[in-house]
Design a protein around this motif. Structure first.
Motif, PDB file in Angstrom:
ATOM      1  N   ARG A  65      -9.236   2.256   5.683  1.00 43.69           N
ATOM      2  CA  ARG A  65      -8.417   2.950   6.642  1.00 43.69           C
ATOM      3  C   ARG A  65      -8.608   4.222   6.642  1.00 43.69           C
ATOM      4  O   ARG A  65      -9.074   4.731   7.885  1.00 43.69           O
ATOM      5  CB  ARG A  65      -6.765   3.040   6.309  1.00 43.69           C
ATOM      6  N   ASN A 110       1.971   4.998   1.225  1.00 45.73           N
ATOM      7  CA  ASN A 110       1.825   5.413   2.539  1.00 45.73           C
ATOM      8  C   ASN A 110       1.973   7.061   2.384  1.00 45.73           C
ATOM      9  O   ASN A 110       3.040   7.608   2.646  1.00 45.73           O
ATOM     10  CB  ASN A 110       2.708   5.106   3.391  1.00 45.73           C
ATOM     11  N   THR A 111       1.108   7.734   1.719  1.00 46.55           N
ATOM     12  CA  THR A 111       1.217   9.222   1.349  1.00 46.55           C
ATOM     13  C   THR A 111       0.860  10.230   2.669  1.00 46.55           C
ATOM     14  O   THR A 111       1.028  11.404   2.620  1.00 46.55           O
ATOM     15  CB  THR A 111       0.509   9.705   0.308  1.00 46.55           C
ATOM     16  N   GLY A 112      -0.132   9.564   3.613  1.00 46.95           N
ATOM     17  CA  GLY A 112      -0.568  10.222   4.770  1.00 46.95           C
ATOM     18  C   GLY A 112      -1.991  10.859   4.513  1.00 46.95           C
ATOM     19  O   GLY A 112      -2.375  11.424   5.321  1.00 46.95           O
ATOM     20  N   ASP A 142       0.901  -1.026   0.154  1.00 48.40           N
ATOM     21  CA  ASP A 142      -0.025  -0.072   0.011  1.00 48.40           C
ATOM     22  C   ASP A 142       0.836   1.298  -0.054  1.00 48.40           C
ATOM     23  O   ASP A 142       1.994   1.260   0.502  1.00 48.40           O
ATOM     24  CB  ASP A 142      -0.975   0.197   1.129  1.00 48.40           C
ATOM     25  N   ALA A 197      -7.229   1.267   1.262  1.00 50.23           N
ATOM     26  CA  ALA A 197      -7.158   2.500   1.399  1.00 50.23           C
ATOM     27  C   ALA A 197      -8.367   3.438   2.079  1.00 50.23           C
ATOM     28  O   ALA A 197      -8.278   4.128   2.839  1.00 50.23           O
ATOM     29  CB  ALA A 197      -6.793   3.556   0.172  1.00 50.23           C
ATOM     30  N   ASP A 229      -3.328   8.565  -1.274  1.00 51.89           N
ATOM     31  CA  ASP A 229      -3.158   7.202  -1.509  1.00 51.89           C
ATOM     32  C   ASP A 229      -3.811   6.620  -3.043  1.00 51.89           C
ATOM     33  O   ASP A 229      -3.360   6.003  -3.694  1.00 51.89           O
ATOM     34  CB  ASP A 229      -3.842   6.422  -0.512  1.00 51.89           C
TER      35      ASP A 229
END
Length: 212
Positions: free
Chosen positions: A142, A83-85, A81, A139, A90
């Motif tokens: 989450r 992990n751009t924040g 995945d 994503a 994402d």
């Protein structure tokens, strides 16, 4: 994964095995470019890879298995995945990954083969689509868990629409989607988060995605 893929991974233990696997992948891609999936033969791949037919049959017992071996390195990208924040970051990274993978020779080979409608490729296409969709769903899940997205939305449908928005773009427009196109898709498909929903006056339902 499928049995052919497990076999392919299983033989990658020594230098000779790695050389054989990579040689067969390269030969399969060359043959797909030359004759297409319909004209692909295990005998032709064996000749191009300079290995015995039994070597091919032992590891890749079908043309679909050979094609899966070719595209597996691309599909592996979807197992990790981004992990751009942020959810937007994402999803944008995943949409970009689909576009970039599709532009690779291996991606083109899969797309071209899939458009033939060959029955033997149905399982491979279904698995490839499932692996590509999976990180979108993760994503979105989450984002729901973090409160970035409301749990009232159907994340499976959102994931599917984003996925299809990228996959079908070039077929309908004749060119790959740009980063600006991705932004348009995200703004259209991605619903506002819980904060925006709470600050918006309630209105009668209009058959939106995921409403019950």
């Amino acid at each position: 994964m499928t049995e052919p893929t497990r076999r392919t991974r299983g033989v990658q233990r020594g230098p000779r095995s790695v050389q054989v696997v990579e040689g067969v992948r390269a030969a399969t891609l060359t043959e797909l470019t030359r004759v297409g999936f319909a004209g692909l033969t295990i005998e032709g791949v064996a000749k191009a890879a300079q290995v015995n037919r039994t070597t091919i049959y032992r590891r890749w017992p079908s043309k679909a298995a050979l094609l899966e071996a070719v595209v597996e390195p691309l599909l592996e990208h979807y197992d990790t995945d981004p992990n751009t924040g942020s959810l937007h970051g994402d999803l944008l990274a995943l949409m970009t990954l689909i576009r970039d993978n599709a532009a690779q020779p291996e991606g083109r080979a899969l797309i071209t083969a899939a458009t033939t409608g060959a029955p033997e490729l149905r399982d491979l296409v279904r698995r490839a689509n499932a692996r590509t969709l999976a990180p979108f769903r993760r994503a979105l899940d989450r984002a729901v868990g973090h409160g970035e997205l409301s749990d009232r939305h159907d994340v499976q449908i959102i994931a599917y629409l984003l996925f299809q928005g990228v996959v079908m773009w070039e077929q309908s427009q004749g060119v790959p989607p740009t980063d600006e196109d991705f932004g348009r898709i995200l703004r259209t498909v991605l619903p506002p988060g819980p904060e925006a929903l709470r600050s918006t006056p309630s209105a009668p339902a209009a058959g939106g995605v995921g409403e019950r």
